[in-house]
Design a protein around this motif. Structure first.
Motif, PDB file in Angstrom:
ATOM      1  N   ASN A  24      44.178  29.381  36.797  1.00 12.30           N
ATOM      2  CA  ASN A  24      43.332  29.846  37.956  1.00 12.30           C
ATOM      3  C   ASN A  24      42.124  30.632  37.523  1.00 12.30           C
ATOM      4  O   ASN A  24      42.012  31.964  37.550  1.00 12.30           O
ATOM      5  CB  ASN A  24      44.272  30.571  38.879  1.00 12.30           C
ATOM      6  CG  ASN A  24      45.234  29.849  39.429  1.00 12.30           C
ATOM      7  OD1 ASN A  24      44.985  28.613  39.696  1.00 12.30           O
ATOM      8  ND2 ASN A  24      46.394  30.620  39.568  1.00 12.30           N
ATOM      9  N   ASN A  25      41.215  30.132  36.447  1.00 10.85           N
ATOM     10  CA  ASN A  25      40.194  30.781  35.909  1.00 10.85           C
ATOM     11  C   ASN A  25      39.025  31.444  36.892  1.00 10.85           C
ATOM     12  O   ASN A  25      38.568  32.553  36.655  1.00 10.85           O
ATOM     13  CB  ASN A  25      39.357  29.888  35.072  1.00 10.85           C
ATOM     14  CG  ASN A  25      39.970  29.535  33.900  1.00 10.85           C
ATOM     15  OD1 ASN A  25      41.197  29.968  33.425  1.00 10.85           O
ATOM     16  ND2 ASN A  25      39.508  28.982  32.625  1.00 10.85           N
ATOM     17  N   LEU A  26      39.037  30.871  38.255  1.00 11.22           N
ATOM     18  CA  LEU A  26      38.353  31.619  39.200  1.00 11.22           C
ATOM     19  C   LEU A  26      39.114  32.112  40.313  1.00 11.22           C
ATOM     20  O   LEU A  26      38.836  32.481  41.276  1.00 11.22           O
ATOM     21  CB  LEU A  26      37.479  30.375  40.102  1.00 11.22           C
ATOM     22  CG  LEU A  26      36.612  29.769  39.424  1.00 11.22           C
ATOM     23  CD1 LEU A  26      35.937  28.653  40.126  1.00 11.22           C
ATOM     24  CD2 LEU A  26      35.253  30.661  38.988  1.00 11.22           C
ATOM     25  N   GLY A  27      40.288  32.342  39.573  1.00  8.94           N
ATOM     26  CA  GLY A  27      41.324  33.321  40.653  1.00  8.94           C
ATOM     27  C   GLY A  27      42.246  32.495  41.701  1.00  8.94           C
ATOM     28  O   GLY A  27      41.811  31.341  41.695  1.00  8.94           O
ATOM     29  N   ASN A  28      42.868  33.139  42.606  1.00  7.26           N
ATOM     30  CA  ASN A  28      43.570  32.361  43.515  1.00  7.26           C
ATOM     31  C   ASN A  28      43.084  31.901  44.774  1.00  7.26           C
ATOM     32  O   ASN A  28      42.327  32.918  45.097  1.00  7.26           O
ATOM     33  CB  ASN A  28      44.907  32.910  43.847  1.00  7.26           C
ATOM     34  CG  ASN A  28      45.738  33.222  42.736  1.00  7.26           C
ATOM     35  OD1 ASN A  28      46.261  32.395  42.142  1.00  7.26           O
ATOM     36  ND2 ASN A  28      45.804  34.591  42.232  1.00  7.26           N
ATOM     37  N   CYS A  29      42.951  30.693  45.077  1.00  5.64           N
ATOM     38  CA  CYS A  29      42.406  30.186  46.384  1.00  5.64           C
ATOM     39  C   CYS A  29      40.925  30.668  46.447  1.00  5.64           C
ATOM     40  O   CYS A  29      40.364  31.118  47.485  1.00  5.64           O
ATOM     41  CB  CYS A  29      42.957  31.003  47.447  1.00  5.64           C
ATOM     42  SG  CYS A  29      44.880  30.547  47.375  1.00  5.64           S
ATOM     43  N   HIS A  30      40.159  30.050  45.291  1.00  7.53           N
ATOM     44  CA  HIS A  30      38.692  30.472  45.268  1.00  7.53           C
ATOM     45  C   HIS A  30      37.986  29.707  46.463  1.00  7.53           C
ATOM     46  O   HIS A  30      38.315  28.522  46.671  1.00  7.53           O
ATOM     47  CB  HIS A  30      37.847  30.115  43.848  1.00  7.53           C
ATOM     48  CG  HIS A  30      36.441  30.566  43.874  1.00  7.53           C
ATOM     49  ND1 HIS A  30      35.344  29.684  44.398  1.00  7.53           N
ATOM     50  CD2 HIS A  30      35.935  31.484  43.418  1.00  7.53           C
ATOM     51  CE1 HIS A  30      34.396  30.660  44.084  1.00  7.53           C
ATOM     52  NE2 HIS A  30      34.889  31.537  43.357  1.00  7.53           N
ATOM     53  N   GLU A  31      37.041  30.143  47.278  1.00  9.91           N
ATOM     54  CA  GLU A  31      36.419  29.694  48.572  1.00  9.91           C
ATOM     55  C   GLU A  31      35.635  28.463  48.252  1.00  9.91           C
ATOM     56  O   GLU A  31      35.668  27.498  49.071  1.00  9.91           O
ATOM     57  CB  GLU A  31      35.576  30.637  49.219  1.00  9.91           C
ATOM     58  CG  GLU A  31      36.385  31.803  49.998  1.00  9.91           C
ATOM     59  CD  GLU A  31      37.494  31.178  51.104  1.00  9.91           C
ATOM     60  OE1 GLU A  31      37.139  30.236  51.810  1.00  9.91           O
ATOM     61  OE2 GLU A  31      38.559  31.428  51.353  1.00  9.91           O
ATOM     62  N   SER A  32      35.113  28.513  47.209  1.00 12.36           N
ATOM     63  CA  SER A  32      34.172  27.264  46.884  1.00 12.36           C
ATOM     64  C   SER A  32      34.875  26.006  46.567  1.00 12.36           C
ATOM     65  O   SER A  32      34.592  24.974  46.793  1.00 12.36           O
ATOM     66  CB  SER A  32      32.895  27.586  45.726  1.00 12.36           C
ATOM     67  OG  SER A  32      32.042  28.782  46.022  1.00 12.36           O
ATOM     68  N   VAL A  33      35.932  26.159  45.818  1.00 14.51           N
ATOM     69  CA  VAL A  33      36.634  25.403  45.395  1.00 14.51           C
ATOM     70  C   VAL A  33      37.753  24.710  46.563  1.00 14.51           C
ATOM     71  O   VAL A  33      37.693  23.500  46.772  1.00 14.51           O
ATOM     72  CB  VAL A  33      37.803  25.799  44.455  1.00 14.51           C
ATOM     73  CG1 VAL A  33      38.746  24.447  43.798  1.00 14.51           C
ATOM     74  CG2 VAL A  33      37.051  26.253  42.976  1.00 14.51           C
TER      75      VAL A  33
END
Length: 386
Positions: free
Chosen positions: A41-50
């Motif tokens: 989870n390099n963008l953290g958990n549950c990233h909005e853009s993803v």
């Protein structure tokens, strides 16, 4: 009765939700996440853009055979080759599968079988990638391994030079051994590996499953070392938690992986590809990677300030937001106590605490983690404040 095989030594946490750098259990306890799904989870958990990209794809189609052209695969493939030394991509579902593909391609292209890997390496748990892994604990109990893998000491150019000859198909290595203790390669060792591959007609394969996709402050970790691998493998951070892997190879290898030579039913699944596209669009931006480097330098510096005064620490090392704290003792009890105090971290071997925060971690969250490490070691009577 538990309905799952006990293949994981699970922690006493039942996850209810996660957001950014936070994980919340079913009792409502909040944890600061310095595991990131093990560098996933390099963008953290549950990233909005993803999430937005995934939802858009869910309304189009969920799966399509690789017999058909799918433009999103081409787009993600282009991003991977544009930001690496490769020219073509094979999509699969995991790091182990990416390394399997690399091993197959190396043997098929060179017509040779022997592959050199390194002690304390980790490349996966399929039979080929388990055989490539230089750790006895990964091999134990599974009978004969795939033949013609040779394990050498990591960072030992002399041993590598002695072993190298015309029978070698490839050298497979990590530029920072993750599971093996967060051990960075010596630049001269990597240059020697590259030179020997050219000299003996072998391929240089860099396993970037853990170090890739911005983790070290570059798109791929090898880019810190002025080398140009023939094959790069990627997974983990590529899909922000959705299963996807990729093998990236140079143009000279394309003819060796023609129709029917390899495949994957779910490789390049459209949902995973949509997650990868959104992930790379963020992480591969120069300013984002520069921020990762700055945060990594800060984290290393502050940890050294806080911890080097204790006899516990042997070395604090790493690159970007991949940090290992090597101790003079087993770290299991420390990791457990940190978890109880609200900080999730990993080990990397018995004596190394491994920190893999999201690349989106804030300075405030890093300071909180450093303080939690400090207070935990004080409570355990390991660190004595001046």
């Amino acid at each position: 009765m538990n309905s799952l095989f006990p293949t994981y030594n699970r922690w006493n946490i039942n996850v209810a939700s996660a957001d950014g750098s936070k994980v919340i259990d079913e009792q409502g306890k909040e944890y600061l996440d310095f595991v990131s799904g093990i560098a996933v989870n390099n963008l953290g958990n549950c990233h909005e853009s993803v999430k937005k990209s995934i939802l858009e794809q869910l309304d189009k189609y969920w799966h399509m055979s690789n017999l058909y052209h799918q433009q999103p695969q081409q787009e993600v493939g282009k991003m991977l080759v544009d930001f690496s030394d490769g020219d073509a991509v094979f999509f699969c579902n995991s790091g182990a599968e990416a390394n399997e593909a690399a091993i197959k391609l190396a043997r098929r292209h060179t017509g040779k079988s022997k592959i050199i890997t390194f002690k304390q390496s980790f490349h996966g748990r399929t039979f080929a990638t388990m055989s490539a892994t230089g750790q006895e604990k990964i091999h134990s109990g599974f009978g004969p391994l795939l033949q013609e893998f040779t394990y050498l000491p990591y960072n030992d150019s002399e041993s590598l030079e002695k072993e190298m000859d015309d029978s070698v198909a490839a050298i497979l290595l990590e530029v920072i051994q993750g599971e093996g203790g967060v051990v960075p390669a010596i630049p001269e060792f990597l240059k020697k590996a590259e030179q020997l591959c050219k000299q003996f007609g072998a391929l240089l394969i860099i396993d970037e499953v853990q170090t890739g996709i911005g983790r070290t402050g570059k798109p791929f970790g090898y880019q810190h070392f002025n080398i140009s691998p023939d094959i790069i493998t990627s997974a983990k951070g590529l899909g922000s938690g959705l299963p996807i892997g990729a093998m990236i190879g140079k143009a000279k290898l394309v003819e060796s992986f023609g129709p029917g030579s390899h495949g994957s039913t779910f490789g390049g699944n459209p949902i995973s590809i949509s997650a990868a596209k959104a992930t790379l669009e963020i992480i591969f931006k120069e300013e984002f990677l520069l921020d990762v480097s700055k945060k990594g330098e800060y984290l290393l510096s502050e940890l050294k300030k806080v911890l080097n005064s204790t006899g516990l620490i042997k070395e604090i090392r790493g690159k970007g937001l991949m940090v290992g704290i090597e101790c003079h003792q087993d770290v299991s009890a420390i990791i457990t106590k940190l978890r109880e105090n609200g900080l999730l971290v990993l080990n990397a071997g018995p004596n190394v605490i491994r920190l893999l925060p999201p690349l989106t971690i804030t300075m405030e969250e890093m300071n909180k983690a450093i303080e939690l490490i400090k207070t935990t070691l004080v409570d355990m009577d390991i660190l004595h404040p001046v």
